[in-house]
Design a protein around this motif. Sequence first.
Motif, PDB file in Angstrom:
ATOM      1  N   UNK A 192       0.836  -1.202   0.000  1.00  0.00           N
ATOM      2  CA  UNK A 192       0.000   0.000   0.000  1.00  0.00           C
ATOM      3  C   UNK A 192       0.874   1.257   0.000  1.00  0.00           C
ATOM      4  N   UNK A 193       0.412   2.304  -0.674  1.00  0.00           N
ATOM      5  CA  UNK A 193       1.098   3.592  -0.521  1.00  0.00           C
ATOM      6  C   UNK A 193       0.804   4.112   0.888  1.00  0.00           C
ATOM      7  N   UNK A 194       1.572   5.094   1.379  1.00  0.00           N
ATOM      8  CA  UNK A 194       1.361   5.571   2.756  1.00  0.00           C
ATOM      9  C   UNK A 194      -0.038   6.145   3.002  1.00  0.00           C
ATOM     10  N   UNK A 195      -0.647   6.748   1.981  1.00  0.00           N
ATOM     11  CA  UNK A 195      -2.017   7.264   2.142  1.00  0.00           C
ATOM     12  C   UNK A 195      -2.675   7.502   0.779  1.00  0.00           C
ATOM     13  N   UNK A 212       1.300  -7.055   5.320  1.00  0.00           N
ATOM     14  CA  UNK A 212       0.979  -5.775   4.706  1.00  0.00           C
ATOM     15  C   UNK A 212       2.184  -4.850   4.851  1.00  0.00           C
ATOM     16  N   UNK A 213       2.615  -4.283   3.725  1.00  0.00           N
ATOM     17  CA  UNK A 213       3.806  -3.431   3.748  1.00  0.00           C
ATOM     18  C   UNK A 213       3.521  -2.106   3.066  1.00  0.00           C
ATOM     19  N   UNK A 214       3.993  -1.023   3.689  1.00  0.00           N
ATOM     20  CA  UNK A 214       3.855   0.301   3.088  1.00  0.00           C
ATOM     21  C   UNK A 214       5.003   0.513   2.104  1.00  0.00           C
TER      22      UNK A 214
END
Lengths: 209, 209
Positions: free
Chosen positions: B123-126, B165-167
Amino acid sequence: MTHNKGIIAVISGFSGAGKGTVVNGLTSRYGYSVSISATTRTPRQGEEDGKDYFFKTKKEFEQMIKEEKLIEYAKYVDNYYGTPKDYVFGKINSGQDVLLEIEMQGALQVKKKFPEVSLIFITPPDAAELKNRLVKRGTEKPDVIEKRVMRAVEECSFMPEYDYIMVNDDLEKCITQMHSLIQSLHYTRNNQQLLIDRISSDFKAFMQL
Amino acid sequence: MTHNKGIIAVISGFSGAGKGTVVNGLTSRYGYSVSISATTRTPRQGEEDGKDYFFKTKKEFEQMIKEEKLIEYAKYVDNYYGTPKDYVFGKINSGQDVLLEIEMQGALQVKKKFPEVSLIFITPPDAAELKNRLVKRGTEKPDVIEKRVMRAVEECSFMPEYDYIMVNDDLEKCITQMHSLIQSLHYTRNNQQLLIDRISSDFKAFMQL
């Protein structure tokens, strides 16, 4: 954004697998916190309260059991041994990773109560090497060594209950691999719940802009 | 002792999370194999059979479905896309780790059929950063970007189904962390079944000496 919580890694394995040496290597090299056990046994020469153990009276310990202040506990011979909840949760809430070196039945108790912990099993490469190490240690008599090997045979049946299983063949390699594994545990679903919640609410909010 | 099998790591994430770039970094830097998809769509200029895709006729693809030769498959518009079993299992049986970059519903199909695979979500940070990246890419029109962000909102509900899950905040860091995570997957219970069996029978045999 709040900082991430630390993770709890429970490390068990056959007697003679080298758990203690691996855990010492991890703490001295990478600064992990190690949980300190509570016990009702008498302090030995040189042992410090709050460093080697939290020394408790039988009454105090049973009070801790009653108030559910222990993650797990067991009675050996006539003494209680257990893992205090406050210490471990204090550390992880401040963002530190904590190692718990506990025997298998305690480890399974912990996992049942706190499914977010990861259970890691350390094994020597084979039975002959386990016996070699116990003999080399030179601290136990042959009949005690036989008993430990026999116990390991029984303990094999617990291996499939563990999340991760690692061979300790080369100590240096095992410590490095273990550090890498423990760091990866931060990405498990159970340890990323805060992130999942944050991302989900951020995306929802973004849609409403 | 037989060599260890490779592991299968399924990598998914929001469109714009940077999955493709991370997967490319992992293969070029660490030599991972990446699964090649089978498809019924027409090859584009420069695409090679067996390199970019395994190009199949509709009849061939449906035969593969019937013979259960696909790990997962889906139909988009009028074309089939799927992951051939032979290729992936050939690689892992020869000891190579394989990455599968597939979308979420395919990933969940794979996990259901082969519980030993690990699902990793990037996932992107936000949400704002996701949109930034899609805009910067410059390959999609604003209305397509809006749709992708909306799809990401829906896809948030799949995150808790993933094992890890990794940012992806910093690309270099993400590639290094991902490599470390994938290597750690070798120690999971599901990937250590050979070791568990070997240790258990070795200890039993040792006792009978």
